[in-house]
Design a protein around this motif. Sequence first.
Motif, PDB file in Angstrom:
ATOM      1  N   LEU A  36       5.868   0.458  -4.499  1.00 50.00           N
ATOM      2  CA  LEU A  36       6.865   1.476  -4.116  1.00 50.00           C
ATOM      3  C   LEU A  36       6.633   2.697  -4.774  1.00 50.00           C
ATOM      4  O   LEU A  36       7.547   3.431  -4.297  1.00 50.00           O
ATOM      5  N   TRP A  37       5.539   3.374  -5.400  1.00 43.26           N
ATOM      6  CA  TRP A  37       5.557   4.594  -5.359  1.00 43.26           C
ATOM      7  C   TRP A  37       4.442   5.025  -3.449  1.00 43.26           C
ATOM      8  O   TRP A  37       5.811   6.199  -3.308  1.00 43.26           O
ATOM      9  N   LEU A  38       4.496   4.238  -3.175  1.00 44.94           N
ATOM     10  CA  LEU A  38       3.962   4.852  -1.568  1.00 44.94           C
ATOM     11  C   LEU A  38       4.992   5.102  -0.603  1.00 44.94           C
ATOM     12  O   LEU A  38       5.307   5.103   0.442  1.00 44.94           O
ATOM     13  N   HIS A  39       5.177   3.444  -0.534  1.00 41.88           N
ATOM     14  CA  HIS A  39       6.334   3.451   0.488  1.00 41.88           C
ATOM     15  C   HIS A  39       7.625   3.532   0.075  1.00 41.88           C
ATOM     16  O   HIS A  39       8.704   2.782   0.827  1.00 41.88           O
TER      17      HIS A  39
ATOM     18  N   VAL B 266      -3.596 -15.527  -6.690  1.00 45.81           N
ATOM     19  CA  VAL B 266      -4.550 -14.309  -6.423  1.00 45.81           C
ATOM     20  C   VAL B 266      -4.207 -13.929  -5.248  1.00 45.81           C
ATOM     21  O   VAL B 266      -4.494 -13.328  -4.353  1.00 45.81           O
ATOM     22  N   GLY B 267      -3.855 -14.696  -3.671  1.00 54.12           N
ATOM     23  CA  GLY B 267      -3.766 -14.523  -3.065  1.00 54.12           C
ATOM     24  C   GLY B 267      -2.501 -13.694  -2.881  1.00 54.12           C
ATOM     25  O   GLY B 267      -2.646 -12.550  -2.010  1.00 54.12           O
ATOM     26  N   PHE B 268      -1.476 -13.657  -3.266  1.00 53.15           N
ATOM     27  CA  PHE B 268      -0.554 -12.748  -2.766  1.00 53.15           C
ATOM     28  C   PHE B 268      -0.816 -11.646  -3.589  1.00 53.15           C
ATOM     29  O   PHE B 268      -0.516 -10.708  -3.540  1.00 53.15           O
ATOM     30  N   SER B 269      -1.429 -11.537  -4.478  1.00 53.32           N
ATOM     31  CA  SER B 269      -1.632  -9.881  -5.209  1.00 53.32           C
ATOM     32  C   SER B 269      -2.434  -9.604  -4.865  1.00 53.32           C
ATOM     33  O   SER B 269      -2.341  -7.974  -4.628  1.00 53.32           O
ATOM     34  N   GLU B 270      -3.764 -10.490  -4.267  1.00 52.54           N
ATOM     35  CA  GLU B 270      -4.591  -9.204  -3.544  1.00 52.54           C
ATOM     36  C   GLU B 270      -4.365  -8.939  -1.941  1.00 52.54           C
ATOM     37  O   GLU B 270      -4.255  -8.059  -2.163  1.00 52.54           O
ATOM     38  N   GLU B 271      -3.621  -9.851  -1.576  1.00 58.00           N
ATOM     39  CA  GLU B 271      -2.725  -9.100  -0.025  1.00 58.00           C
ATOM     40  C   GLU B 271      -1.885  -8.211  -0.247  1.00 58.00           C
ATOM     41  O   GLU B 271      -1.664  -6.665   0.385  1.00 58.00           O
ATOM     42  N   TRP B 272      -1.354  -8.391  -0.967  1.00 60.17           N
ATOM     43  CA  TRP B 272      -0.415  -7.328  -1.895  1.00 60.17           C
ATOM     44  C   TRP B 272      -1.286  -5.619  -2.184  1.00 60.17           C
ATOM     45  O   TRP B 272      -0.637  -4.583  -1.292  1.00 60.17           O
ATOM     46  N   LEU B 273      -1.854  -5.703  -2.472  1.00 59.56           N
ATOM     47  CA  LEU B 273      -3.089  -4.529  -3.161  1.00 59.56           C
ATOM     48  C   LEU B 273      -3.719  -4.441  -1.863  1.00 59.56           C
ATOM     49  O   LEU B 273      -3.425  -2.881  -1.469  1.00 59.56           O
ATOM     50  N   PHE B 274      -4.177  -5.071  -1.181  1.00 62.00           N
ATOM     51  CA  PHE B 274      -5.525  -4.980  -0.487  1.00 62.00           C
ATOM     52  C   PHE B 274      -4.867  -4.290   1.069  1.00 62.00           C
ATOM     53  O   PHE B 274      -5.571  -3.467   1.542  1.00 62.00           O
TER      54      PHE B 274
ATOM     55  N   PRO C 173      -2.510   0.500   5.163  1.00 63.83           N
ATOM     56  CA  PRO C 173      -2.212   1.514   5.898  1.00 63.83           C
ATOM     57  C   PRO C 173      -2.493   2.452   6.151  1.00 63.83           C
ATOM     58  O   PRO C 173      -2.747   4.032   6.736  1.00 63.83           O
ATOM     59  N   PHE C 174      -3.289   3.104   4.435  1.00 62.22           N
ATOM     60  CA  PHE C 174      -4.063   4.158   4.136  1.00 62.22           C
ATOM     61  C   PHE C 174      -5.291   4.202   4.512  1.00 62.22           C
ATOM     62  O   PHE C 174      -5.897   5.454   5.289  1.00 62.22           O
ATOM     63  N   ALA C 175      -5.744   3.412   4.773  1.00 67.30           N
ATOM     64  CA  ALA C 175      -7.907   3.583   4.808  1.00 67.30           C
ATOM     65  C   ALA C 175      -8.103   2.754   5.797  1.00 67.30           C
ATOM     66  O   ALA C 175      -9.097   3.098   5.858  1.00 67.30           O
ATOM     67  N   GLY C 176      -7.191   1.760   6.755  1.00 60.05           N
ATOM     68  CA  GLY C 176      -7.494   0.784   7.531  1.00 60.05           C
ATOM     69  C   GLY C 176      -8.211   0.136   7.065  1.00 60.05           C
ATOM     70  O   GLY C 176      -8.499  -0.548   6.724  1.00 60.05           O
ATOM     71  N   ASN C 177      -8.766  -1.311   8.797  1.00 53.74           N
ATOM     72  CA  ASN C 177      -8.849  -1.985   7.945  1.00 53.74           C
ATOM     73  C   ASN C 177     -10.162  -1.923   7.645  1.00 53.74           C
ATOM     74  O   ASN C 177     -10.821  -3.505   6.827  1.00 53.74           O
ATOM     75  N   LEU C 178     -10.927  -1.548   7.698  1.00 55.40           N
ATOM     76  CA  LEU C 178     -12.628  -1.531   8.077  1.00 55.40           C
ATOM     77  C   LEU C 178     -13.136  -0.858   6.391  1.00 55.40           C
ATOM     78  O   LEU C 178     -14.271  -1.653   5.460  1.00 55.40           O
TER      79      LEU C 178
END
Length: 193
Positions: free
Chosen positions: A33-36, A104-112, A118-123
């Motif tokens: 919410l803060w970033l997007h 786990v799937g929902f929370s981790e994917e939302w964070l990562f 979007p800011f760090a890229g896939n690598l």
Amino acid sequence: MKRNLQEVDDATLCLNLWLTQGLILAIAASCSLWLHGWDGTLGLFRLPLLSGVGWAAAAATVVILTSIAMDRYLPSNWQDDGSINERIFGNMSTAGIVLVCVAVGFSEEWLFRGVIHPFAGNLWTSVIFTIVHTRYLRKPLLVISMFGTSWLLGLLFELEHSLWPPILAHIGIDLVLAMYLRYTIKRRQGEEL
């Protein structure tokens, strides 16, 4: 104070799992919410095309089959996480496993994928994802597996620009592998009797 996870009872281990996922979800929601902003966060959850769901299923299948092959054909000491997953999922009900895997799937994917990617890229997101799973860091095979899985989930996000394909793949991977683990534990216990 407990020095390692082997000294923690199973109930406390499960409580820590839920507290960690709650913290990850709170961080993901607030940072998203803060970033997007509100609209940008909602945009992360737009429904994918049917092809995105197909790619998610394909990615999950590759990870699942690779993990099962590693379990069956590679030395077990290459993959031992200290039996933490066995302790968490070994006696858990099917409904409990589903609930944990969805959380786990929902929370981790939302964070990562939704916040960091979007800011760090896939690598770099995959590097961070791997490092956060600290109990795997002493096993090179698990590090490679964790990084590769994260990389695939990141590709799904890049392909569809939606969190749903990596969320669905992550849930599918965790769910099938948790059920597989529980099955192998029960089968082993049956053979030992």
